[in-house]
Design an enzyme around this catalytic site. Structure first.
Site, PDB file in Angstrom:
ATOM      1  N   GLY A  49     -34.308 -28.980  12.768  1.00 42.98           N
ATOM      2  CA  GLY A  49     -33.913 -28.645  14.122  1.00 42.98           C
ATOM      3  C   GLY A  49     -35.129 -28.519  15.009  1.00 42.98           C
ATOM      4  O   GLY A  49     -36.242 -28.282  14.533  1.00 42.98           O
ATOM      5  N   GLN A  54     -40.093 -26.056  22.220  1.00 43.38           N
ATOM      6  CA  GLN A  54     -41.118 -26.377  21.222  1.00 43.38           C
ATOM      7  C   GLN A  54     -41.932 -27.612  21.584  1.00 43.38           C
ATOM      8  O   GLN A  54     -43.011 -27.824  21.047  1.00 43.38           O
ATOM      9  CB  GLN A  54     -40.485 -26.562  19.832  1.00 43.38           C
ATOM     10  CG  GLN A  54     -39.901 -25.268  19.260  1.00 43.38           C
ATOM     11  CD  GLN A  54     -39.332 -25.511  17.886  1.00 43.38           C
ATOM     12  OE1 GLN A  54     -38.190 -25.935  17.743  1.00 43.38           O
ATOM     13  NE2 GLN A  54     -40.130 -25.265  16.862  1.00 43.38           N
ATOM     14  N   CYS A 103     -40.711 -22.779  10.414  1.00 39.00           N
ATOM     15  CA  CYS A 103     -40.589 -23.242  11.797  1.00 39.00           C
ATOM     16  C   CYS A 103     -41.761 -24.159  12.112  1.00 39.00           C
ATOM     17  O   CYS A 103     -42.898 -23.857  11.759  1.00 39.00           O
ATOM     18  CB  CYS A 103     -40.608 -22.024  12.722  1.00 39.00           C
ATOM     19  SG  CYS A 103     -40.432 -22.450  14.468  1.00 39.00           S
ATOM     20  N   LEU A 104     -41.460 -25.275  12.799  1.00 33.37           N
ATOM     21  CA  LEU A 104     -42.531 -26.209  13.156  1.00 33.37           C
ATOM     22  C   LEU A 104     -43.544 -25.563  14.104  1.00 33.37           C
ATOM     23  O   LEU A 104     -44.684 -26.021  14.186  1.00 33.37           O
ATOM     24  CB  LEU A 104     -41.946 -27.471  13.805  1.00 33.37           C
ATOM     25  CG  LEU A 104     -41.064 -28.341  12.896  1.00 33.37           C
ATOM     26  CD1 LEU A 104     -40.485 -29.511  13.693  1.00 33.37           C
ATOM     27  CD2 LEU A 104     -41.847 -28.856  11.688  1.00 33.37           C
ATOM     28  N   HIS A 145     -31.536 -19.577  14.352  1.00 32.90           N
ATOM     29  CA  HIS A 145     -32.985 -19.778  14.454  1.00 32.90           C
ATOM     30  C   HIS A 145     -33.322 -20.665  15.654  1.00 32.90           C
ATOM     31  O   HIS A 145     -34.185 -20.325  16.470  1.00 32.90           O
ATOM     32  CB  HIS A 145     -33.498 -20.410  13.151  1.00 32.90           C
ATOM     33  CG  HIS A 145     -34.944 -20.816  13.194  1.00 32.90           C
ATOM     34  ND1 HIS A 145     -35.876 -20.304  12.327  1.00 32.90           N
ATOM     35  CD2 HIS A 145     -35.618 -21.689  13.989  1.00 32.90           C
ATOM     36  CE1 HIS A 145     -37.070 -20.838  12.607  1.00 32.90           C
ATOM     37  NE2 HIS A 145     -36.932 -21.690  13.603  1.00 32.90           N
ATOM     38  N   GLU A 146     -32.610 -21.795  15.780  1.00 32.53           N
ATOM     39  CA  GLU A 146     -32.907 -22.733  16.870  1.00 32.53           C
ATOM     40  C   GLU A 146     -32.589 -22.130  18.230  1.00 32.53           C
ATOM     41  O   GLU A 146     -33.371 -22.261  19.166  1.00 32.53           O
ATOM     42  CB  GLU A 146     -32.137 -24.046  16.680  1.00 32.53           C
ATOM     43  CG  GLU A 146     -32.537 -24.840  15.455  1.00 32.53           C
ATOM     44  CD  GLU A 146     -34.031 -25.121  15.379  1.00 32.53           C
ATOM     45  OE1 GLU A 146     -34.684 -25.255  16.437  1.00 32.53           O
ATOM     46  OE2 GLU A 146     -34.555 -25.207  14.263  1.00 32.53           O
ATOM     47  N   HIS A 149     -35.053 -19.816  19.891  1.00 29.26           N
ATOM     48  CA  HIS A 149     -36.165 -20.424  20.633  1.00 29.26           C
ATOM     49  C   HIS A 149     -35.867 -20.469  22.136  1.00 29.26           C
ATOM     50  O   HIS A 149     -36.787 -20.433  22.955  1.00 29.26           O
ATOM     51  CB  HIS A 149     -36.419 -21.859  20.143  1.00 29.26           C
ATOM     52  CG  HIS A 149     -37.205 -21.944  18.870  1.00 29.26           C
ATOM     53  ND1 HIS A 149     -38.480 -21.456  18.756  1.00 29.26           N
ATOM     54  CD2 HIS A 149     -36.903 -22.473  17.662  1.00 29.26           C
ATOM     55  CE1 HIS A 149     -38.933 -21.692  17.517  1.00 29.26           C
ATOM     56  NE2 HIS A 149     -37.988 -22.298  16.837  1.00 29.26           N
TER      57      HIS A 149
HETATM   58 NI    NI Z   1     -38.240 -22.893  14.814  1.00 28.77          NI
END
Ligand code: NI
Length: 184
Positions: A49, A54, A103-104, A145-146, A149
């Site tokens: 995701g 991000q 997480c990226l 989680h997404e 953000h």
């Molecule tokens: Ni993340």
């Protein structure tokens, strides 16, 4: 279309509340290009995701794609590539379960986070249509989680025990749940 750089923890934009998209913005070329860039970026970095903040775009826009192949979370139910615009999440059942999240934007780390496992998501599609999706188990965790953000939150904010934050190498060596542990 282009692969964009994923900004990392410490970048102030990851801590901002992202802006909702107006209905007439959704079909715009600019937004469609951001979505295309997000898809390219997710595929290049490898992940399940990605939220627009991000890649430095303060918009309430998330993409999720869970392929059927085993990934770093083991084998989980697939979700085809889907765009979620202005998503709202409602907890159906507050009972929680924990997963080791990554997480990226927090590369190299894993942290244990407990979240509700039954939620309803209401959103707009990339065609501007209203849609909803009921999610249970790990996919409920992924969406929370997404969507966090979009509100300037990272998974580390949801941790209740900071001892359960680890570098990936140490996580795999010392903390990775064994078959016996993960039995449900
Ligand atoms: Ni993340």
């Amino acid at each position: 279309m282009a692969i964009r750089r994923v900004i990392r923890m410490g970048h102030p934009l990851l801590r901002e509340v992202a802006h909702p998209l107006e209905p007439d913005e959704i079909g715009s070329e600019q937004v469609q290009m951001i979505i295309a860039d997000m898809v390219d970026t997710l595929h290049d970095y490898g992940g399940i995701g990605l939220a627009a903040p991000q890649i430095g775009e303060s918009l309430r826009l998330v993409i999720v794609e869970i392929t059927g192949e085993p990934n770093r979370y083991g084998e989980i139910a697939p979700i085809p590539l889907t765009v979620f615009i202005n998503p709202v999440i409602e907890v159906v059942d507050p009972a929680t379960r924990g997963y080791w999240e990554g997480c990226l934007s927090v590369p190299g780390l894993r942290g244990y986070v407990e979240r509700p496992q039954h939620v309803m998501v209401r959103y707009s599609t990339d065609q501007g249509e209203a849609a909803e999706l009921e999610l249970q188990g790990f996919s409920a965790t992924v969406f929370q989680h997404e969507f966090d953000h979009l509100d300037g939150k990272l998974f580390i904010d949801r941790m209740t025990d900071s001892r359960l934050l680890a570098f990936e190498q140490e996580f795999e060596r010392y903390l990775l749940p064994t078959e016996e542990d993960s039995g449900e």
